[in-house]
Enzyme design. Structure first.
Site, mmCIF file in Angstrom:
data_model
loop_
_atom_site.group_PDB
_atom_site.id
_atom_site.type_symbol
_atom_site.label_atom_id
_atom_site.label_comp_id
_atom_site.label_asym_id
_atom_site.label_seq_id
_atom_site.Cartn_x
_atom_site.Cartn_y
_atom_site.Cartn_z
ATOM 1 N N ASP A 161 0.860 -1.172 0.000
ATOM 2 C CA ASP A 161 0.000 0.000 0.000
ATOM 3 C C ASP A 161 0.904 1.233 0.000
ATOM 4 O O ASP A 161 1.771 1.376 0.863
ATOM 5 C CB ASP A 161 -0.872 -0.019 1.269
ATOM 6 N N ASP A 209 -3.184 4.794 -2.350
ATOM 7 C CA ASP A 209 -4.268 5.257 -1.483
ATOM 8 C C ASP A 209 -4.756 6.665 -1.842
ATOM 9 O O ASP A 209 -3.941 7.562 -2.102
ATOM 10 C CB ASP A 209 -3.705 5.267 -0.050
ATOM 11 N N GLU A 256 9.901 -8.424 -14.313
ATOM 12 C CA GLU A 256 8.459 -8.608 -14.138
ATOM 13 C C GLU A 256 7.778 -7.250 -14.217
ATOM 14 O O GLU A 256 8.386 -6.228 -13.896
ATOM 15 C CB GLU A 256 8.103 -9.282 -12.799
ATOM 16 N N HIS A 314 -11.304 -2.913 3.212
ATOM 17 C CA HIS A 314 -11.368 -2.614 4.640
ATOM 18 C C HIS A 314 -12.175 -1.360 4.941
ATOM 19 O O HIS A 314 -12.258 -0.946 6.092
ATOM 20 C CB HIS A 314 -9.934 -2.455 5.152
ATOM 21 N N ASP A 315 -12.722 -0.721 3.903
ATOM 22 C CA ASP A 315 -13.513 0.495 4.098
ATOM 23 C C ASP A 315 -14.999 0.275 3.874
ATOM 24 O O ASP A 315 -15.791 1.211 4.076
ATOM 25 C CB ASP A 315 -13.051 1.597 3.123
HETATM 26 C C1 GLC Z 1 -8.129 5.266 1.970
HETATM 27 C C2 GLC Z 1 -8.032 4.033 2.847
HETATM 28 C C3 GLC Z 1 -8.722 4.304 4.142
HETATM 29 C C4 GLC Z 1 -8.023 5.457 4.821
HETATM 30 C C5 GLC Z 1 -7.974 6.670 3.910
HETATM 31 C C6 GLC Z 1 -6.990 7.685 4.417
HETATM 32 O O1 GLC Z 1 -9.438 5.531 1.617
HETATM 33 O O2 GLC Z 1 -8.548 2.933 2.181
HETATM 34 O O3 GLC Z 1 -8.729 3.191 4.986
HETATM 35 O O4 GLC Z 1 -8.688 5.783 6.001
HETATM 36 O O5 GLC Z 1 -7.540 6.345 2.608
HETATM 37 O O6 GLC Z 1 -5.686 7.221 4.260
#
Ligand code: GLC
Length: 609
Positions: A114, A223, A290, A361-362
Site C-alpha cells: 500500500d 491510497d 516482471e 477494509h472500508d
Molecule cells: C483510503 C483508505 C482508508 C483510509 C484513507 C486515508 O481511503 O482505504 O482506509 O482511512 O484512505 O488514508
C-alpha cells in the site's frame, strides 16, 4: 529467418507470464492487523501472514496486497505513516518483511504494498521539520494562515483558512501553534496532507517507491490518489477558496458531503503524477524481469476514474472498479448487475485491463451489503470477468460484518461522530474484525486474552476449517472457480453478459478452439430451468465445474444448454465443449505461441525435405 521466428516465439512465451501476470491477477487484500496474530498480542502481524501463505497458495491467489505495515501511531490504523521505510513494531521487523517476501516468492505469490502518497502522520520527522520551517521541508505540507472573522458583537475571532471539511467530518484544517499556521488534513487530524506543488515532495515520494521496488515488491495499491492536489492559492488571490455547498438536505457544516469538492479532489494535475509513477515502475521491468502493477484508489465519477488508465501517449494505473461495492445492493436485479458490468467495460479505454473489487477494509462485506444468498454469485462474477479480481480477506469464506459496540469502536470515522448510535452508519470496524480461521478461541486468529477488535460472534459456525471440512461451502466454490480462472477462455475469451430475466444472469467467456466458460446466477428465491439455445456460439455440452452452496446440481454433472436447472439463490460455473465446433480433441491444450511454433517448425522441415 524461420529459425529466428521459432526462437522469438519461444522467448515471448517464456517471458509472457512475467510481463502479463497482472492482466488476469487474482489479488488478495490482507488487512495485517486482522489476518493472523503470531505472537499473542491480539494484533495480526507479518509472521502471521507468512504462516498463512501456503493457504493462499492452495487457494490460487496470484498476489497479496498488504494494507500499510509501516511505522505509524495508528490514528487511522496505518494509513497515517510516520516513516515510509520502517515496519511498525507490532507488525514485526524489516527482517520479518524480507522473510515474508522470500516465502511468498518461493510459493509463486507476488507481494503488492500500500502506497499512501496524500498524507503522512503528524508524528513523521518530515512534518516536525516542516512545522519548524526547516529546509527543504518548509513547504512539504499544505500550510496556510487563518482568516479573521467578526461576530455580531464586533468581536474578531480566528477561523480556519477555508470551509473545507475532512472526509472523516469536521474542519480539514488544524492549527499548529509551533508554526503559527493551519495545516490541511483531508482525513484525521494526525494525517497532514503533503504538498504536491513542491518538487521536493514529488522526488521524496518517488524515492519511497524505489525503496520498496529495490526490495523486489511487485507493485502498489495507491491510497486516496484523487486527493493529491488542492486548488493553487496563486490563482485565488493568495488564499484557499471556499468550496460551494452541496445543499443536500439534512447535512451540516461538519459533514463531508455538505460541500462540493471542486478544490480538493480530482484536480487535473493528479493524473500526470500517476503517469510519472508508472514510468518509474516501468524502469524496473528490465532489471527485475516482471511487470509492476499499480492500482489506484479513487471514489469518483467513472469519467474521471478512467483517466487514471493513461492517455494515448502515457500509461497509467488500473483504477479500482468499486461498482460492485457502490452500485450493487441486495435489491439489484440481474438487469442492474449486467448494466454495472457493461458500464465499466464500455467506459474502459480499449486495450486496458478491467478489474472487479468485491470488498475492502472500508466497505461493508458482500454478505452484509448484498445478502448472504449472493456471496457465491458475487465472488464468481469477480473471478470470471475479464481482468484483475480483488478479494478482501474473508470474502472467500463469506464472512459478514462483525458487531462492534460503541465502547469497542476504534475507527476514527466512527469515533468522530461522537455519537453512540450514529457511529454505526460510518464505522469501518465491522468489516475489519479478525479473520475466522477455525472454531477455537478468537477463531484461531490469536491466543491473546482479547483482540484489538472483537471476533465476530458467528465464528463457531462460519470459519475456514469448517468450510474445508464441509462437503459444500463458500470456500470450496471459490477455490473451484479460481482453479478454472486459469482456463484460456477466462484468461482471454470474449465476454458476453445476458440478463435472461430480472433474476437470471448469464456470463459467457468464449475463445475459439478452447472450452468455453459459462457462469449462471439465479437471484430468485425459486428454482428455474433455463434454455440457452439462443446463445449460438456456446457449445451445447456443459459440465458443472463449480457449484455454489445453494445449488442442487453438483460438480461434474453434465447436461446440455437447452435445459439447465438452477436452484434458488444458486451460482454455477460450467465448462462447455470446444468453441468453434467439431470435435477438436485436445485443441484446448494448444496455446497460440505453441500453434505458431508448430507452424514455423513445419515450414522449416518442409523446406529441407
Ligand atoms: C483510503 C483508505 C482508508 C483510509 C484513507 C486515508 O481511503 O482505504 O482506509 O482511512 O484512505 O488514508
Amino acid at each position: 529467418m524461420r529459425l529466428l521466428i521459432v526462437l522469438l516465439v519461444v522467448a515471448s512465451a517464456a517471458s509472457a507470464s512475467e510481463l502479463d501476470w497482472w492482466k488476469t491477477a487474482l489479488i488478495y487484500q490482507i488487512y495485517p492487523r486482522s489476518f493472523k496474530d503470531s505472537n499473542g498480542d491480539g494484533i495480526g502481524d507479518l509472521n502471521g501472514i507468512t504462516q498463512k501463505l501456503p493457504y493462499l497458495q492452495q487457494t490460487g491467489v496470484d498476489a497479496v496486497w498488504l494494507s500499510p505495515i509501516y511505522k505509524s501511531p495508528m490514528y487511522d490504523f496505518g494509513y497515517d505513516i510516520a516513516d515510509y521505510r520502517e515496519i511498525q513494531d507490532e507488525y514485526g521487523t524489516m527482517a520479518d518483511f524480507d522473510n515474508l517476501l522470500n516465502e511468498a516468492k518461493s510459493l509463486g505469490i507476488r507481494v503488492v504494498l500500500d502506497f499512501v502518497p496524500n498524507h503522512t502522520s503528524n508524528e513523521s520527522a518530515w512534518f516536525e521539520r516542516s512545522a519548524a520551517r526547516a529546509a527543504p521541508y518548509g513547504d512539504y505540507y499544505v500550510w496556510a494562515d487563518g482568516r479573521n472573522a467578526t461576530d455580531e458583537n464586533g468581536t474578531v475571532y480566528a477561523m480556519p483558512p477555508s470551509n473545507w471539511v475532512s472526509n472523516f467530518r469536521k474542519s480539514a484544517w488544524e492549527y499548529h501553534p509551533g508554526r503559527g499556521q493551519y495545516y490541511l488534513h483531508q482525513f484525521v487530524i494526525g494525517q497532514p496532507d503533503l504538498n504536491y506543488r513542491s518538487d521536493s515532495v514529488q522526488e521524496a515520494m518517488k524515492d519511497v517507491l524505489r525503496f520498496w521496488l529495490d526490495k523486489g515488491v511487485s507493485g502498489f495499491r495507491v491510497d486516496a490518489v484523487n486527493k493529491l492536489y488542492e486548488a493553487d492559492p496563486n490563482n485565488y488571490g493568495g488564499v484557499y477558496p471556499d468550496e460551494p455547498l452541496s445543499e443536500i438536505p439534512g447535512l451540516g457544516p461538519d459533514d463531508y458531503e455538505y460541500l462540493i469538492h471542486v478544490y480538493t479532489e480530482n484536480l487535473n494535475e493528479t493524473y500526470d503524477v500517476v503517469y510519472d509513477w508508472r514510468d518509474l515502475l516501468d524502469e524496473y521491468i528490465a532489471t527485475q524481469g516482471e511487470y509492476k502493477i499499480m492500482m489506484t484508489e479513487t471514489y469518483a465519477d467513472l469519467s474521471l476514474m478512467i483517466k487514471y488508465y493513461g492517455t494515448k501517449t502515457r500509461n497509467g494505473s488500473i483504477p479500482f472498479n468499486f461498482s460492485f461495492l457502490e452500485d450493487i445492493t441486495m435489491n439489484s436485479t440481474a438487469w442492474d448487475i449486467k448494466t454495472v458490468i457493461d458500464r465499466w467495460m464500455t467506459y474502459m479505454p480499449s486495450g486496458r485491463v478491467a478489474n472487479w473489487v468485491n470488498g475492502n477494509h472500508d466497505k461493508s462485506r458482500v454478505g452484509t451489503r448484498q445478502g448472504v444468498d449472493r456471496i457465491d454469485a458475487m465472488n464468481m462474477l469477480a473471478l470470471i470477468l475479464p481482468g484483475v479480481a480483488v478479494t478482501y480477506q474473508g470474502e472467500e469464506i463469506g464472512m459478514v460484518d462483525g458487531y462492534v459496540s460503541w465502547n469497542d469502536t476504534v475507527d476514527p470515522w466512527g469515533c468522530n461522530t461522537d455519537d453512540p448510535v450514529a457511529y454505526a452508519s460510518v464505522s469501518r470496524d465491522p468489516e475489519r474484525t479478525p479473520y475466522q480461521w477455525d472454531g477455537s478461541a478468537h477463531a484461531g486468529f490469536s491466543t491473546a486474552a482479547s483482540t484489538w477488535l472483537p471476533v465476530a460472534d458467528n465464528y463457531l459456525t462460519l470459519n475456514l476449517a469448517a468450510q474445508i471440512a464441509a462437503q459444500k461451502s463458500h470456500y470450496h466454490f471459490y477455490k473451484d472457480v479460481v482453479a478454472n480462472r486459469k482456463s484460456p477462455a477466462i484468461q482471454e475469451g470474449d465476454l458476453d453478459t445476458k440478463a435472461l430475466s430480472e433474476s437470471l444472469l448469464v456470463v459467457t467467456r468464449l475463445l475459439p478452439g478452447e472450452a468455453g466458460m459459462l457462469g449462471v446466477v439465479n437471484l430468485a428465491a425459486e428454482a428455474q430451468t433455463i434454455d440457452l439455445t439462443s446463445l449460438k456460439i456456446l457449445p451445447s455440452d456443459l459440465e458443472v465445474v463449480a457449484s455454489g452452496v445453494n445449488c442442487a446440481l453438483e460438480k461434474n454433472a453434465t447436461l446440455t444448454k437447452s435445459s439447465i436447472p438452477v436452484s434458488a439463490h444458486c451460482a454455477l460455473l460450467f465448462r462447455s465443449g470446444i468453441v468453434g465446433g467439431g470435435n477438436a480433441a485436445g485443441a484446448h491444450y494448444l496455446s497460440l505461441p505453441l500453434v505458431l511454433l508448430v507452424v514455423a517448425t513445419y515450414s522449416i522441415t518442409a523446406c529441407f525435405s
